[in-house]
Design an enzyme around this catalytic site. Structure first.
Site: not given
Ligand SMILES: [Zn+2]
Length: 143
Positions: A35, A37, A60, A104
């Site tokens: 994502c 990050d 995110c 994450c």
């Molecule tokens: Zn993420």
């Protein structure tokens, strides 16, 4: 059905320990391509205790909530305790993350490990390489 727990939403909308520590004793920066990050963790260490911790996360909501929770969990703890923190523990403390967002929380664990490794290196403290599995290899698969 809510995708995110109340705790995730709380830490996302009101993250703890955001910022930078000048002259930090250890800094760790990691990222994931999934994502996009990027997470940076700063540690202030006093006689083997994490007296202060701050983070900057560009990413995110799950990454921000994970960093916030992870910093809360290691603040005031020993460096060894911080190294034991797993992404699973962070996700559990947040009352869970959606399965496709677990990576994450992995970032939070890795960023803390990188920061501790940086602290050990800067302070000339000998450490066991086995404590720090190669965190960088994932970044190099051609993207
Ligand atoms: Zn993420």
């Amino acid at each position: 059905m809510a995708l995110y727990s109340e705790k995730v939403m709380d830490h996302f909308t009101n993250p703890r320990n955001v910022g930078v520590i000048e002259n930090a004793d250890g800094v760790g920066e990691v990222g994931n391509a999934t994502c996009g990050d990027i997470m940076k963790i700063y540690l202030k260490i006093n006689e083997d205790t994490i007296s202060d911790v701050k983070f900057e996360t560009f990413g995110c909501g799950s990454a921000i909530a994970s960093s916030s929770m992870a910093t809360e969990m290691i603040k005031g703890k020993s460096v060894e305790d911080a190294l034991m923190l797993t992404n699973k523990a962070v996700a559990e403390a947040l009352d869970g993350l959606p399965p496709h967002k677990m990576h994450c929380s992995v970032l939070a664990e890795e960023a803390i490990k990188e920061a501790v490794k940086d602290y050990y290196t800067k302070s000339g403290i000998a450490y066991d390489e086995a404590l720090f599995p190669d965190l960088s290899h994932e970044e190099h698969h051609g993207g």
